[in-house]
Design a protein around this motif. Structure first.
Motif, PDB file in Angstrom:
ATOM      1  N   SER A 118       0.953  -1.211   0.110  1.00 37.83           N
ATOM      2  CA  SER A 118       0.155   0.071   0.024  1.00 37.83           C
ATOM      3  C   SER A 118       0.798   1.163   0.171  1.00 37.83           C
ATOM      4  O   SER A 118       0.518   2.274  -0.831  1.00 37.83           O
ATOM      5  N   PHE A 119       1.944   1.212   0.759  1.00 33.24           N
ATOM      6  CA  PHE A 119       2.727   2.347   0.834  1.00 33.24           C
ATOM      7  C   PHE A 119       3.509   2.715  -0.576  1.00 33.24           C
ATOM      8  O   PHE A 119       3.519   3.650  -1.038  1.00 33.24           O
ATOM      9  N   ALA A 120       4.225   1.521  -1.344  1.00 24.77           N
ATOM     10  CA  ALA A 120       4.965   1.405  -2.372  1.00 24.77           C
ATOM     11  C   ALA A 120       3.886   1.986  -3.505  1.00 24.77           C
ATOM     12  O   ALA A 120       3.985   2.830  -4.337  1.00 24.77           O
ATOM     13  N   PHE A 121       2.541   1.323  -3.457  1.00 23.66           N
ATOM     14  CA  PHE A 121       1.673   1.681  -4.577  1.00 23.66           C
ATOM     15  C   PHE A 121       1.232   3.161  -4.613  1.00 23.66           C
ATOM     16  O   PHE A 121       1.115   3.959  -5.586  1.00 23.66           O
ATOM     17  N   THR A 122       1.033   3.678  -3.149  1.00 27.00           N
ATOM     18  CA  THR A 122       0.701   5.243  -3.046  1.00 27.00           C
ATOM     19  C   THR A 122       1.793   5.909  -3.719  1.00 27.00           C
ATOM     20  O   THR A 122       1.665   7.026  -4.503  1.00 27.00           O
ATOM     21  N   LEU A 123       3.225   5.818  -3.406  1.00 29.85           N
ATOM     22  CA  LEU A 123       4.234   6.412  -3.824  1.00 29.85           C
ATOM     23  C   LEU A 123       4.360   6.564  -5.258  1.00 29.85           C
ATOM     24  O   LEU A 123       4.739   7.531  -5.942  1.00 29.85           O
ATOM     25  N   GLU A 124       4.037   5.474  -5.938  1.00 28.44           N
ATOM     26  CA  GLU A 124       4.267   5.283  -7.176  1.00 28.44           C
ATOM     27  C   GLU A 124       3.190   6.053  -8.112  1.00 28.44           C
ATOM     28  O   GLU A 124       3.149   6.564  -9.170  1.00 28.44           O
ATOM     29  N   TRP A 125       2.130   6.054  -7.187  1.00 29.31           N
ATOM     30  CA  TRP A 125       0.919   6.946  -7.987  1.00 29.31           C
ATOM     31  C   TRP A 125       1.007   8.387  -8.052  1.00 29.31           C
ATOM     32  O   TRP A 125       0.760   9.169  -8.838  1.00 29.31           O
ATOM     33  N   LEU A 126       1.638   9.062  -6.852  1.00 27.35           N
ATOM     34  CA  LEU A 126       1.686  10.315  -6.599  1.00 27.35           C
ATOM     35  C   LEU A 126       2.178  11.170  -7.445  1.00 27.35           C
ATOM     36  O   LEU A 126       1.681  12.266  -8.029  1.00 27.35           O
ATOM     37  N   PRO A 127       3.303  10.874  -8.018  1.00 27.87           N
ATOM     38  CA  PRO A 127       4.211  11.756  -9.146  1.00 27.87           C
ATOM     39  C   PRO A 127       3.282  11.828 -10.318  1.00 27.87           C
ATOM     40  O   PRO A 127       3.303  13.074 -11.018  1.00 27.87           O
ATOM     41  N   GLY A 128       2.342  10.791 -10.769  1.00 26.23           N
ATOM     42  CA  GLY A 128       1.649  11.032 -11.917  1.00 26.23           C
ATOM     43  C   GLY A 128       0.397  11.423 -11.823  1.00 26.23           C
ATOM     44  O   GLY A 128      -0.371  11.518 -12.854  1.00 26.23           O
ATOM     45  N   ASP A 129      -0.040  11.920 -10.708  1.00 26.96           N
ATOM     46  CA  ASP A 129      -1.391  12.282 -10.507  1.00 26.96           C
ATOM     47  C   ASP A 129      -1.200  14.182 -10.650  1.00 26.96           C
ATOM     48  O   ASP A 129      -0.888  14.571  -9.565  1.00 26.96           O
ATOM     49  N   LYS A 130      -1.619  14.793 -11.799  1.00 23.44           N
ATOM     50  CA  LYS A 130      -1.266  15.931 -11.887  1.00 23.44           C
ATOM     51  C   LYS A 130      -2.337  16.928 -10.818  1.00 23.44           C
ATOM     52  O   LYS A 130      -1.633  17.999 -10.350  1.00 23.44           O
ATOM     53  N   PRO A 131      -3.414  16.451 -10.805  1.00 29.80           N
ATOM     54  CA  PRO A 131      -4.146  17.280  -9.646  1.00 29.80           C
ATOM     55  C   PRO A 131      -3.631  17.370  -8.415  1.00 29.80           C
ATOM     56  O   PRO A 131      -3.509  18.661  -7.723  1.00 29.80           O
ATOM     57  N   VAL A 132      -3.235  16.257  -7.832  1.00 27.91           N
ATOM     58  CA  VAL A 132      -2.493  16.240  -6.531  1.00 27.91           C
ATOM     59  C   VAL A 132      -1.228  17.089  -6.488  1.00 27.91           C
ATOM     60  O   VAL A 132      -0.815  17.782  -5.749  1.00 27.91           O
TER      61      VAL A 132
END
Length: 202
Positions: free
Chosen positions: A94-108
């Motif tokens: 869950s931690f790694a999946f979140t970290l890998e998602w964050l950079p590609g989420d432009k709104p966030v």
């Protein structure tokens, strides 16, 4: 709710209007990034800027888009972890999946860029911890059998959020991804979780 504009297809409710504004804002952020303006959103929907502000006052539009994106990600995360019952496996992924998602989420990312200090602090806000607790409680891990009650889960959520905050501030050079990220997180997070479980099972 205003009844003109909207390309001739007036929303049936305020909720539908907000969703359409959020959809348009998301598309504008994907296309223009930090140069996105409320005027772009209003133009694409054939409404006035004031109509957008009526639903999202001040500078709340980007935050609302980011929040919706985050909630949708949480649902993907829960699906991704279905069937994972080992607590360390579930927490590392869950931690790694979140970290890998964050950079590609432009709104966030845009929200963080607009007000990084506030957003960074809010990583460990009451709301963030409540979301985190909901995620962990929704996993296929039997926390009760492991001896972890709600208070222990709250502490674990805060610890993981603080780790996430650190990676957000400085992801490393180069940032860890894939197996390297998971191995690193497991090496440092795993013993903490194992020790906490052992302490509660004494």
């Amino acid at each position: 709710m205003r009844t003109h504009g909207w390309g001739g297809a007036t929303p049936a409710s305020d909720e539908e209007a907000r969703e359409r504004i959020l959809d348009a804002a998301s598309a504008a952020i994907e296309e223009r990034g930090a140069t996105m303006r409320v005027a772009d959103v209003a133009r694409s929907l054939e409404i006035s800027r004031q109509t957008v502000y009526n639903h999202f006052p001040g500078n709340t539009l980007v935050e609302a888009v980011a929040t919706r994106s985050g909630l949708r990600f949480i649902e993907r995360l829960k699906t991704h972890l279905v069937g994972v019952t080992d607590p360390i496996d579930a927490l590392v992924e869950s931690f790694a999946f979140t970290l890998e998602w964050l950079p590609g989420d432009k709104p966030v990312q845009l929200m963080l860029a607009n007000d990084f200090g506030r957003a960074s602090v809010e990583v460990t806000s009451d709301t963030a911890r409540q979301f985190g607790h909901g995620i962990l409680a929704g996993l296929d891990v039997d926390w009760d059998a492991l001896g972890l009650d709600d208070a222990a889960i709250d502490d674990l959520v805060e610890y993981m959020l603080r780790m996430l905050q650190s990676f957000m501030v400085d992801p490393g050079k180069p940032p860890r991804t894939g197996a390297a990220l998971r191995d690193y997180v497991r090496r440092w997070l795993g013993p903490v979780v194992a020790s906490e479980i052992a302490r509660h099972q004494r």
